[in-house]
Write an enzyme that holds these catalytic residues in place. Structure first.
Site, mmCIF file in Angstrom:
data_model
loop_
_atom_site.group_PDB
_atom_site.id
_atom_site.type_symbol
_atom_site.label_atom_id
_atom_site.label_comp_id
_atom_site.label_asym_id
_atom_site.label_seq_id
_atom_site.Cartn_x
_atom_site.Cartn_y
_atom_site.Cartn_z
ATOM 1 N N LYS A 196 1.136 -1.078 -0.016
ATOM 2 C CA LYS A 196 -0.038 0.421 0.221
ATOM 3 C C LYS A 196 1.230 1.098 -0.125
ATOM 4 O O LYS A 196 0.700 1.869 -0.944
ATOM 5 C CB LYS A 196 -1.165 -0.409 1.111
ATOM 6 C CG LYS A 196 -1.993 0.900 1.510
ATOM 7 C CD LYS A 196 -3.135 1.145 2.161
ATOM 8 C CE LYS A 196 -3.827 2.434 2.703
ATOM 9 N NZ LYS A 196 -4.348 2.163 3.752
ATOM 10 N N GLY A 254 -4.722 -2.257 5.342
ATOM 11 C CA GLY A 254 -4.270 -3.517 4.312
ATOM 12 C C GLY A 254 -5.112 -4.532 4.647
ATOM 13 O O GLY A 254 -4.529 -5.084 3.808
ATOM 14 N N ARG A 255 -4.774 -4.226 5.934
ATOM 15 C CA ARG A 255 -6.033 -6.041 5.986
ATOM 16 C C ARG A 255 -7.143 -6.630 5.835
ATOM 17 O O ARG A 255 -7.603 -6.820 5.991
ATOM 18 C CB ARG A 255 -5.884 -6.380 8.162
ATOM 19 C CG ARG A 255 -6.611 -5.184 8.461
ATOM 20 C CD ARG A 255 -6.443 -4.863 10.287
ATOM 21 N NE ARG A 255 -6.540 -3.976 11.002
ATOM 22 C CZ ARG A 255 -5.882 -3.278 10.940
ATOM 23 N NH1 ARG A 255 -5.226 -2.296 10.423
ATOM 24 N NH2 ARG A 255 -6.455 -1.569 11.345
ATOM 25 N N GLU A 340 -5.221 -6.949 14.756
ATOM 26 C CA GLU A 340 -4.156 -5.530 14.435
ATOM 27 C C GLU A 340 -5.345 -4.143 14.464
ATOM 28 O O GLU A 340 -4.968 -3.161 14.879
ATOM 29 C CB GLU A 340 -4.036 -5.613 13.413
ATOM 30 C CG GLU A 340 -2.759 -4.046 12.841
ATOM 31 C CD GLU A 340 -1.876 -4.794 11.780
ATOM 32 O OE1 GLU A 340 -0.658 -4.682 11.904
ATOM 33 O OE2 GLU A 340 -2.738 -4.352 10.188
ATOM 34 N N LYS A 500 9.414 -0.898 14.117
ATOM 35 C CA LYS A 500 9.498 -0.290 12.752
ATOM 36 C C LYS A 500 10.837 0.220 13.257
ATOM 37 O O LYS A 500 11.708 0.740 12.957
ATOM 38 C CB LYS A 500 8.591 -0.072 12.157
ATOM 39 C CG LYS A 500 7.653 -0.788 11.432
ATOM 40 C CD LYS A 500 6.809 0.102 10.459
ATOM 41 C CE LYS A 500 5.350 -0.968 9.968
ATOM 42 N NZ LYS A 500 4.994 -0.491 9.125
HETATM 43 O O1 F6P Z 1 2.228 -4.087 9.901
HETATM 44 C C1 F6P Z 1 1.113 -3.023 9.553
HETATM 45 C C2 F6P Z 1 1.432 -3.115 7.987
HETATM 46 O O2 F6P Z 1 0.941 -1.566 8.051
HETATM 47 C C3 F6P Z 1 -0.291 -3.743 8.013
HETATM 48 O O3 F6P Z 1 -0.845 -3.049 8.444
HETATM 49 C C4 F6P Z 1 0.547 -4.189 6.169
HETATM 50 O O4 F6P Z 1 -0.815 -4.380 5.749
HETATM 51 C C5 F6P Z 1 1.863 -4.427 5.951
HETATM 52 O O5 F6P Z 1 2.023 -3.072 7.031
HETATM 53 C C6 F6P Z 1 2.045 -3.481 4.807
HETATM 54 O O6 F6P Z 1 2.163 -2.416 4.465
HETATM 55 P P1 F6P Z 1 2.006 -2.379 3.574
HETATM 56 O O7 F6P Z 1 1.106 -2.581 2.159
HETATM 57 O O8 F6P Z 1 2.576 -0.873 2.926
HETATM 58 O O9 F6P Z 1 3.382 -2.430 2.373
#
Ligand code: F6P
Length: 534
Positions: A196, A254-255, A340, A500
């Site tokens: 994303k 994302g989820r 989450e 992170k």
């Molecule tokens: O772990 C946090 C998170 O933001 C999730 O909510 C998300 O699904 C994942 O990291 C991946 O994020 P991205 O699609 O931005 O790489």
């Protein structure tokens, strides 16, 4: 908030679930709900009419109907990020306009879906070729919501796969990508970078490694890469051509993203028609969630059962137990979806949460789990509410006897959890084996099952794309209802940020470029250990 329910809980202490069945011959049909041939049976719990009434009252006490409509209509209910929450728009195939900030988002959603269909058809039909010919393998690189949804669904819908093989790389551990790429042809592999934000360190590290592998192996990354992201400036900078980029808006969490571009690998695997059926399953659950009365509303009742077990009864976790090997990644998918979303300590208004947040979610497919952790579920001192899932019919007609055994095992487990086995029954069994006296007594005690342990069963005709869509949307809405009743923002995830940030600051220390000064003694000692092996 749960005071009335806690008072009602006291009546369950001297009562067995089986007493509820003895007192009411209609219990099984009254404590279940149905939606498009799918049935949720929650009769094997301590929930009775009064408890159900008190649980349902929670919905009105938080104006759930208004909150539900706020989500579906594009209000910015993800308040800490100032965003709408509209994954439902991705499956709103013929449901009319959906506005965000006064603008209908559906034309863009449908245009992207059409772009995905054309691209998937080109990959599947061989029109989109790699340097060495038609695409044989697809590698989706993503993590969290950009991995778990498509990885889980591609496995779940294996009987429908008639496209290239799909592989999933998520972990920054080089073992993941090394093991996945080994044996693949870099000239006939399509790499999909699913992120994303297009900044996630694990995904971008893996994407660069895959690009180098492809170049070195004679493939053409300019043709054999695609990107799924909201950040189209970054996908362009990475060198992915615009017609291989599938964008989506920030109102897709994302989820919750498997329904749109993040589902591209699934669409390539099963084809656009089956993917449409998957979307329609999700949409059918949306319609049910928006229209069914609370007591007949499957996501609402599943949420209320969850609140009863965790927040009222205090059971710390719940097990998701699909009796379906192809749903083996579903517990991990639900872990992210639920933990989450609802693993928070602060309510939407910034105050500390007055009630426990969401439970620990875990599980494995049956029957495998029976030979591993069910011992604790049956005889451990704690109670683990179990959520069983089973299809009436499998996909292997020649192996129907396997499926009958699978069904028998699934039903046997919920029955055993509820019924248990008394000390007298255990004694009779030991006596039948010829034991007597103290030895009979000692052995019998090990064979007692307390029983009275709650479970729900979700049963459906067969694991089709439509049914999988229903199941995922069911759990999404369940999480929403639980979050709204608890006052949580289920759509942010600030809890992942600190780790992170610290990983970023530890990078140069682990590389040996900076000293570990200022770090705690344990962290500095562990760094020191690692550096000794450089
Ligand atoms: O772990 C946090 C998170 O933001 C999730 O909510 C998300 O699904 C994942 O990291 C991946 O994020 P991205 O699609 O931005 O790489």
């Amino acid at each position: 908030m749960f005071e009335d329910l806690r008072a009602l809980k006291s009546r369950t202490e001297a009562r067995r679930i089986t007493d509820l069945f003895d007192a009411d011959a209609t219990r099984a049909s009254r404590f279940c709900c149905e939606s498009s041939d799918m049935r949720l049976d929650y009769s094997k719990t301590q929930i009775d009419d009064d408890i159900r009434t008190a649980l349902i009252a929670l919905c009105d006490s938080v104006a759930l109907a208004d909150k539900r409509e706020a989500m579906f209509s594009g209000a910015p209910i993800n308040e800490t990020e100032g965003r709408a929450v509209l994954h439902t728009a991705l499956r709103n195939l013929d449901g009319g306009p959906v506005s965000v900030d006064g603008q209908d988002v559906m034309p863009e959603v449908l245009a992207t879906l059409e772009h995905m269909r054309r691209f998937a058809d080109a990959v599947r039909g061989g029109a989109l070729k790699g340097a060495g010919g038609a695409i044989t393998d697809v590698v989706n690189i993503g993590i969290g919501g950009s991995d778990l949804g498509p990885a889980m669904a591609v496995l779940a819908l294996a009987p429908y796969r008639d496209g290239p093989r799909c592989h999933f790389v998520s972990n920054v551990d080089g073992a993941d990508i090394a093991d996945t790429l080994r044996g693949l042809d870099p000239t006939r592999t399509l790499v999909i970078v699913a992120s994303k934000t297009f900044t996630t360190i694990e995904t971008m590290t893996n994407a660069r490694t895959a690009r180098a592998w492809m170049r070195e192996g004679g493939g053409n990354p300019a043709k054999q890469f695609a990107a799924l992201s909201t950040a189209q400036d970054l996908t362009e900078a990475f060198g992915i051509p615009a017609d291989h980029v599938f964008g989506f808006a920030d109102w897709v969490g994302g989820r919750y993203s498997v329904w749109g571009p993040i589902g591209l690998s699934l669409m390539i695997a099963i084809g656009p028609k089956a993917f449409d059926a998957f979307l329609r399953g999700g949409q059918a659950m949306d319609l049910h969630f928006r229209s069914a009365e609370w007591h007949e509303n499957m996501p609402v009742m599943l949420a209320l059962v969850g609140l009863w077990h965790h927040q009222v009864c205090g059971y710390p976790s719940r097990a998701v137990l699909p009796y379906d090997q192809r749903l083996s990644r579903l517990p991990a998918y639900f872990q992210q979806l639920e933990m989450e979303s609802n693993g928070k300590s602060v309510a939407m208004n910034g105050a500390s949460l007055s009630e426990p947040s969401g439970p620990i979610v875990w599980g494995e497919p049956g029957t495998n789990g029976q030979h591993a952790f069910y011992q604790l579920i049956h005889q451990g001192t704690g109670v683990v509410p179990c959520e069983f899932m089973i299809a009436a019919e499998g996909h292997e007609p020649d192996l129907a006897h396997h499926h009958r055994l699978l069904v028998a095992n699934c039903l046997a487990q919920s029955e055993a959890l509820m019924q248990g086995r008394s000390l007298d029954e255990a004694r009779a069994r030991m006596a039948a084996k010829g034991l007597t006296g103290d030895e009979l007594e000692r052995q019998a005690r090990h064979r007692v099952f307390a029983g009275n342990r709650p479970s729900t069963t979700l049963i459906y005709p067969q694991l089709t794309p439509f049914v999988l869509g229903q199941i995922i949307a069911l759990y999404e809405h369940r999480v929403f209802v639980e979050g709204m009743i608890l006052g949580i923002n289920s759509f942010d995830q600030w809890g992942v940020e600190l780790g992170k940030e610290l990983a970023t600051s530890l990078g140069p220390i682990v590389d040996g470029e900076q000293s570990a000064e200022g770090k705690d003694g344990s962290t500095a000692g562990l760094v020191d250990y690692v550096l000794r092996y450089r």
